[in-house]
Design a protein around this motif. Structure first.
Motif, short mmCIF file in Angstrom:
data_model
loop_
_atom_site.label_atom_id
_atom_site.label_comp_id
_atom_site.label_asym_id
_atom_site.label_seq_id
_atom_site.Cartn_x
_atom_site.Cartn_y
_atom_site.Cartn_z
N TRP A 1 0.93 -1.21 0.20
CA TRP A 1 -0.06 -0.06 -0.11
C TRP A 1 0.86 1.36 0.12
O TRP A 1 1.73 1.41 0.66
CB TRP A 1 -0.96 -0.16 1.21
N PHE A 2 0.51 2.27 -0.95
CA PHE A 2 1.51 3.36 -1.09
C PHE A 2 0.59 4.50 -0.46
O PHE A 2 -0.49 4.73 -0.94
CB PHE A 2 1.60 3.76 -2.71
N ASP A 3 1.08 5.08 0.59
CA ASP A 3 0.43 6.22 1.46
C ASP A 3 0.85 7.50 0.67
O ASP A 3 2.08 7.71 1.11
CB ASP A 3 0.65 6.22 2.76
N LEU B 1 -0.91 -3.77 3.93
CA LEU B 1 -2.02 -3.61 4.14
C LEU B 1 -2.96 -4.91 4.00
O LEU B 1 -3.20 -5.14 2.90
CB LEU B 1 -2.69 -2.54 3.18
N PRO B 2 -3.47 -5.53 5.13
CA PRO B 2 -4.26 -6.62 4.80
C PRO B 2 -5.55 -6.27 4.22
O PRO B 2 -6.32 -5.29 4.59
CB PRO B 2 -4.48 -7.02 6.49
N SER C 1 -10.68 -3.59 5.22
CA SER C 1 -9.36 -3.55 5.40
C SER C 1 -9.06 -3.35 6.94
O SER C 1 -9.45 -2.29 7.55
CB SER C 1 -9.06 -2.11 5.05
N PRO C 2 -8.97 -4.34 7.67
CA PRO C 2 -9.11 -4.62 8.96
C PRO C 2 -8.04 -3.38 9.83
O PRO C 2 -8.55 -2.87 11.00
CB PRO C 2 -8.52 -6.24 9.18
N THR C 3 -6.83 -3.08 9.27
CA THR C 3 -6.17 -2.29 9.92
C THR C 3 -6.34 -0.74 9.91
O THR C 3 -5.94 0.15 10.54
CB THR C 3 -4.49 -2.41 9.58
#
Length: 184
Positions: free
Chosen positions: A127-129, A138-139, A154-156
């Motif tokens: 995942w790119f932020d 990213l799960p 997206s649990p996190t």
């Protein structure tokens, strides 16, 4: 073959457009997004190269956020995923590159997974932020509900919702964030 999408952002002023085209050995996804985020005007050009099995090979995000300009290059190399030439630990085994600012990067994941109705899968993406200029794991969880809908979690990040796909394979509705605009 080419597929296109044009979205309106729902939580802030903004738009995004993307095109997916065939290239030798796979696919090429490119797009342009402009929106306000945390008060800063943001303009981005993005691209993702994919192999014939929908695995991400590389990506690039160029643009600005407020007065800050950037040009980030992301690659999946033998040593793992790199951001601007530096390997990021712990991501080597991941196949998908997800840009958090656009719904466009969900399409390759869904095509690669090819879930049947009722089937679900939990996996992790790179995942790119754009705000932080970082890569992270990213799960994600997808469950196919119908021919055109997927329940996404997206649990996190505590984000979840029902993604509705257009015939192009791009998201028609990405809950609370994006909705495709259709001309005519």
């Amino acid at each position: 073959m080419s597929e296109f999408a044009f979205w309106r952002r729902l939580d802030a002023p903004g738009h995004d457009m993307a095109a997916l085209t065939v290239r030798p050995g796979g696919w090429f996804l490119q797009g342009h997004a402009a929106f306000h985020e945390t008060g800063d005007p943001t303009g981005l050009c993005y691209e993702v190269e994919l192999d014939e099995r929908w695995h991400s090979l590389s990506g690039r995000v160029q643009g600005f956020r407020g007065l800050q300009r950037f040009d980030h290059v992301i690659r999946h190399e033998a040593g793992g995923w790199s951001l601007d030439g530096r390997i990021v630990d712990g991501l080597n085994h991941l196949a998908d590159l997800d840009f958090g600012f656009t719904p466009a990067t969900n399409m390759p994941q869904l095509r690669r997974l090819a879930l049947e109705i009722g089937q679900s899968v939990k996996f992790t993406v790179v995942w790119f932020d754009v705000g932080m200029g970082t890569l992270a794991a990213l799960p994600q969880i997808y469950r196919r509900e119908s021919e055109t809908t997927y329940w996404y979690e997206s649990p996190t990040s505590a984000f979840e919702g029902l993604i509705d796909l257009a015939p192009s394979g791009f998201a028609r509705i990405y809950p609370t964030l994006w909705q495709e605009e259709v001309s005519g």
